[in-house]
Design a protein around this motif. Structure first.
Motif, short mmCIF file in Angstrom:
data_model
loop_
_atom_site.label_atom_id
_atom_site.label_comp_id
_atom_site.label_asym_id
_atom_site.label_seq_id
_atom_site.Cartn_x
_atom_site.Cartn_y
_atom_site.Cartn_z
N ASN A 128 0.13 -1.47 0.32
CA ASN A 128 0.25 -0.48 -0.15
C ASN A 128 1.26 1.71 0.12
O ASN A 128 0.17 2.40 0.44
CB ASN A 128 -0.89 -0.13 1.13
CG ASN A 128 -1.33 -1.76 1.69
OD1 ASN A 128 -2.63 -1.72 0.17
ND2 ASN A 128 -2.03 -1.20 2.26
N GLY A 129 2.18 0.63 -1.13
CA GLY A 129 3.12 2.50 -0.87
C GLY A 129 3.86 2.81 0.42
O GLY A 129 3.60 3.86 0.13
N GLY A 130 3.65 2.23 1.40
CA GLY A 130 4.27 2.34 2.50
C GLY A 130 5.60 2.59 2.58
O GLY A 130 6.55 2.91 3.17
N GLY A 131 6.23 2.75 1.44
CA GLY A 131 7.92 2.47 0.91
C GLY A 131 8.40 1.73 1.42
O GLY A 131 8.16 0.39 0.78
N ILE A 173 7.52 -8.87 4.86
CA ILE A 173 8.27 -7.03 4.59
C ILE A 173 7.18 -6.39 5.91
O ILE A 173 7.43 -5.29 5.63
CB ILE A 173 8.08 -7.09 3.41
CG1 ILE A 173 8.83 -7.89 2.73
CG2 ILE A 173 7.99 -5.92 2.69
CD1 ILE A 173 10.52 -7.69 3.08
N ASN A 174 6.43 -7.27 5.80
CA ASN A 174 5.10 -5.92 5.99
C ASN A 174 4.34 -5.82 7.50
O ASN A 174 3.86 -5.25 8.60
CB ASN A 174 3.50 -5.88 5.00
CG ASN A 174 3.87 -5.92 3.80
OD1 ASN A 174 4.10 -4.85 3.53
ND2 ASN A 174 3.04 -6.55 2.61
#
Length: 206
Positions: A128-131, A173-174
């Protein structure tokens, strides 16, 4: 009809049953064992793409990341290493998994343990575009795979036609980075041997 050469019916039935059992055993061994991808999905969620490097220079040479990003990734992995590296109660347990001379004594929060040497770092895209998420990598001597500190393994090396690209379960990763628990001999035995991983946390510890 001459039946003198035919085996008794009971013997034929036993032979047939044995043959079916053998066929079933082969099918179980060849067709039912989960693949590394299936195991990873079960424990760490659907796959996501990551890049794995041994050094900053190797990262920069890939031409996908800037020098600053590569340096930041290595620095983050080194800074987090003492907290997130797999922890073992004794040196023999650690070296059985990561090789002779690959483990060092450490201390964190008043706890003493052994942990493998950091052998690389990864760069992954947070959902979700979190870098980007950076993390350390550890090489298991038994299967020569890269693992994250949480125990998620990298697979499909060369993914997308680039040698440094892999896939890993997206939780690696998340999910929030947590401190590794110390792995003891009793926890290893309870999971059926070295390399067992807690599916609830995705970690090395039991």
């Amino acid at each position: 009809m001459d039946t003198s050469s035919r085996p008794p019916a009971r013997r034929r039935m036993r032979s047939a049953a044995a043959g079916l059992t053998a066929i079933g055993s082969v099918a179980m061994l060849t067709g039912c064992d989960p693949s590394p991808e299936e195991m990873s999905r079960k424990q760490f969620g659907p796959p996501t793409e990551v890049a794995a490097f041994k050094s900053v220079s190797e990262c920069v040479a890939a031409d996908d990341y800037t020098q600053a990003q590569c340096e930041d990734a290595q620095r983050t992995a080194a800074n987090d290493d003492n907290r997130t590296a797999p922890r073992f109660a004794d040196k023999d347990m650690c070296e059985a998994q990561f090789g002779n001379g690959s483990c060092q004594p450490r201390n964190d929060g008043g706890q003493s343990f052994f942990a493998p040497l950091l052998t690389g770092f990864l760069i992954g895209q947070i959902a979700n575009g979190g870098g980007y998420r950076y993390g350390g990598l550890y090489r298991d001597r038994r299967d020569d795979r890269y693992y994250t500190g949480s125990g998620a393994w990298l697979y499909n090396g060369g993914y997308g036609g680039r040698g440094y690209r892999y896939q890993v379960g997206s939780q690696a990763i998340n999910a929030p980075v947590t401190t590794s628990r110390i792995q003891t001999r009793s926890s290893v035995v309870s999971r059926g041997g070295f390399g067992g991983r807690s599916s609830s946390r995705g970690g090395w510890g039991g």
